[in-house]
Scaffold this motif. Structure first.
Motif, short mmCIF file in Angstrom:
data_model
loop_
_atom_site.label_atom_id
_atom_site.label_comp_id
_atom_site.label_asym_id
_atom_site.label_seq_id
_atom_site.Cartn_x
_atom_site.Cartn_y
_atom_site.Cartn_z
N LEU A 1 -2.77 -5.38 5.64
CA LEU A 1 -4.19 -5.07 5.61
C LEU A 1 -4.35 -3.63 5.15
N ASN A 2 -5.04 -3.46 4.04
CA ASN A 2 -5.29 -2.13 3.47
C ASN A 2 -6.78 -1.83 3.56
N ILE A 3 -7.12 -0.83 4.33
CA ILE A 3 -8.53 -0.46 4.56
C ILE A 3 -8.78 0.93 3.99
N MET A 4 -9.84 1.05 3.25
CA MET A 4 -10.28 2.35 2.74
C MET A 4 -11.56 2.75 3.45
N VAL A 5 -11.63 3.98 3.89
CA VAL A 5 -12.83 4.49 4.55
C VAL A 5 -13.47 5.54 3.63
N ALA B 1 8.54 -11.40 -3.36
CA ALA B 1 7.31 -10.97 -2.70
C ALA B 1 6.84 -9.66 -3.33
N ILE B 2 5.59 -9.65 -3.77
CA ILE B 2 5.02 -8.48 -4.43
C ILE B 2 4.40 -7.58 -3.36
N PRO B 3 4.78 -6.32 -3.30
CA PRO B 3 4.12 -5.41 -2.34
C PRO B 3 2.63 -5.32 -2.66
N ASP B 4 1.82 -5.63 -1.69
CA ASP B 4 0.38 -5.67 -1.90
C ASP B 4 -0.24 -4.36 -1.39
N THR B 5 -0.59 -3.50 -2.32
CA THR B 5 -1.24 -2.24 -1.96
C THR B 5 -2.72 -2.25 -2.32
N ARG B 6 -3.23 -3.42 -2.73
CA ARG B 6 -4.65 -3.51 -3.10
C ARG B 6 -5.54 -3.32 -1.88
N ILE B 7 -6.71 -2.75 -2.11
CA ILE B 7 -7.65 -2.50 -1.02
C ILE B 7 -8.33 -3.81 -0.64
N HIS B 8 -8.19 -4.21 0.61
CA HIS B 8 -8.77 -5.47 1.08
C HIS B 8 -10.15 -5.28 1.69
N ALA B 9 -10.41 -4.13 2.26
CA ALA B 9 -11.72 -3.87 2.88
C ALA B 9 -12.04 -2.39 2.72
N LEU C 1 -8.32 -10.98 2.56
CA LEU C 1 -7.16 -11.03 1.67
C LEU C 1 -7.40 -11.99 0.51
N GLU C 2 -7.97 -13.15 0.82
CA GLU C 2 -8.17 -14.15 -0.23
C GLU C 2 -9.23 -13.71 -1.23
N THR C 3 -10.33 -13.14 -0.74
CA THR C 3 -11.37 -12.69 -1.65
C THR C 3 -10.89 -11.54 -2.52
N SER C 4 -10.07 -10.65 -1.96
CA SER C 4 -9.52 -9.55 -2.75
C SER C 4 -8.69 -10.08 -3.91
N HIS C 5 -7.96 -11.19 -3.66
CA HIS C 5 -7.10 -11.72 -4.71
C HIS C 5 -7.86 -12.62 -5.68
N THR C 6 -8.63 -13.56 -5.15
CA THR C 6 -9.25 -14.58 -6.01
C THR C 6 -10.52 -14.09 -6.70
N VAL C 7 -11.14 -13.05 -6.20
CA VAL C 7 -12.39 -12.57 -6.80
C VAL C 7 -12.18 -11.23 -7.50
#
Length: 411
Positions: free
Chosen positions: A53-57, A154-162, A299-305
């Motif tokens: 889970l990657n959260i940006m504030v 497995a790809i390291p997932d550093t994408r922002i999820h929220a 997580l799913e919306t971050s990837h699929t959208v």
């Protein structure tokens, strides 16, 4: 023989098409196989795999973002850093910090990305550039990993999820910086608006401020999570009906005694504010949304959208047509929608052709009836003329017969 076999079995084994599974035939088991244990195996395997889970504030300084994150995860993620002079901050800094949280055997690899310096300068024109660049860099890193020879790993997932966007509790409309930031960021990540320091507002002020923020969000076509991505419509309707969005929150690293129980809160001269009391703020509902109800959806919306939008835009920018994106998971949906639209168009055209055919048949029938009436009238006219000529001919025949008889008698 192959042609004969194909003709005999035609239609029994149709081609399911790309990315589809042929229809299965249901059979009855004669004995137990242990299939019921498969969900447990999947559960144990999933439990052993760490979640990410990657959260940006994002928000102006002084809104208690660090304290709130400590409160959100019930631990001291990061010590408070003395606030800098806003004028001494020349640009927005990106500060990702990684943590590992373990609860009941489940591991969560948490990354909190802070953005100190956002909104602190007099000239805020370029405040969003570092944040957008960081988000795009994580998309690009994931995209590069997909194209690498080790794609099956497995790809390291550093994408922002929220992205938690902190709004100052002014009680007025959104600032121009907030509107611009929300418009840009909501197109790239799942944005959750948060009203910071809710203990500075009364209940009536909170309700009025929420209505004002939602009005500005709708007026500026800003997509926020989860209302803009209603995969679980029931939970979204519950949140909307309860009027929790945007969430009002309070952060506190201190524990106070309330009826003999130690709870997170703040002590004022007029009373105690409890962080996890839903009558004081929406903190518990925000945490339930993030951790209990919508973590998988994030997580799913971050990837699929959002990631797919980035990848599609990148591929199109390289000159490739949109049809090259048929490998996207949305391709199946687009194909089905195209089929439905085509079926509707064919049905409409069929109805139009049927209506035109019926109209032409009726016009032809009317033309034939009119022609038939004209022919009948002509026939009656000819029959009348023929009868008239017959009568004249009969009269002339009688006259001739009389003259002939008179000439014979005169002899």
């Amino acid at each position: 023989m192959p042609l004969e076999y194909a003709l005999q079995h035609r239609g029994r084994f149709p081609d399911p098409g790309p990315w589809k599974v042929p229809p299965a035939h249901k059979v009855t088991l004669g004995d137990t196989l242990g299939i019921e244990a498969l969900p447990r195996q999947r559960f144990y395997k999933t439990k052993r795999t760490p979640y990410v889970l990657n959260i940006m504030v994002v928000g102006e300084s002084g809104l208690g973002k660090t304290t709130f994150m400590n409160t959100l995860f019930n631990t001291s993620l990061k010590e408070e850093i003395p606030a800098k002079n806003p004028q001494a901050t020349k640009t927005v800094e990106i500060d990702p910090v990684h943590y590992e949280l373990v609860e009941d055997g489940v591991t969560l690899n948490l990354t909190v990305v802070d953005t100190p310096g956002f909104g602190d300068q007099l000239n805020r024109e370029h405040n969003l550039a570092p944040i957008v660049k960081y988000i795009d860099d994580q998309f690009e890193a994931y995209h590069a990993a997909e194209r690498s020879p080790g794609f099956r790993r497995a790809i390291p997932d550093t994408r922002i999820h929220a992205l938690l966007y902190f709004i100052a509790p002014t009680g007025h409309a959104l600032k121009e910086l907030d509107i611009k930031a929300l418009q840009v960021l909501s197109a790239k990540v799942n944005v959750i608006p948060v009203i910071a320091k809710a203990d500075t507002l009364t209940q009536d002020e909170m309700a009025a401020f929420k209505k004002t923020i939602l009005r500005d969000i709708d007026a500026n076509n800003i997509k926020i999570f989860p209302t803009a991505y209603p995969d679980d419509r029931e939970s979204v309707e519950e949140l909307e009906a309860s009027k929790y969005i945007p969430f009002t929150v309070i952060g506190s690293d201190q524990f106070v005694d309330v009826d003999g129980k130690q709870v997170r809160g703040r002590v004022y001269r007029w009373g105690i504010v409890e962080v996890e009391n839903e009558n004081h703020c929406d903190f518990v509902h925000l945490r339930e949304l993030l951790m209990t109800h919508a973590l998988h959806d994030l997580l799913e919306t971050s990837h699929t959208v959002h990631y797919h939008n980035y990848r599609a835009e990148k591929l199109r920018s390289n000159g490739r047509p949109e049809s090259i994106l048929a490998c996207d998971e949305s391709y199946e949906f687009r194909i089905e929608r195209s089929k439905e639209n085509m079926a509707e168009d064919m049905s409409k055209k069929e109805e139009e052709m049927r209506a035109n055919f019926v109209l032409k048949v009726r016009e032809k029938e009317a033309s034939l009836r009119e022609r038939e009436e004209q022919l009948n009238q002509r026939r009656q006219q000819l029959m009348a003329e023929l009868e008239e000529q017959r009568l004249v001919l009969a009269a002339e025949e009688r006259e001739f017969q009389e003259l002939y008889n008179q000439s014979r008698n005169a002899r």
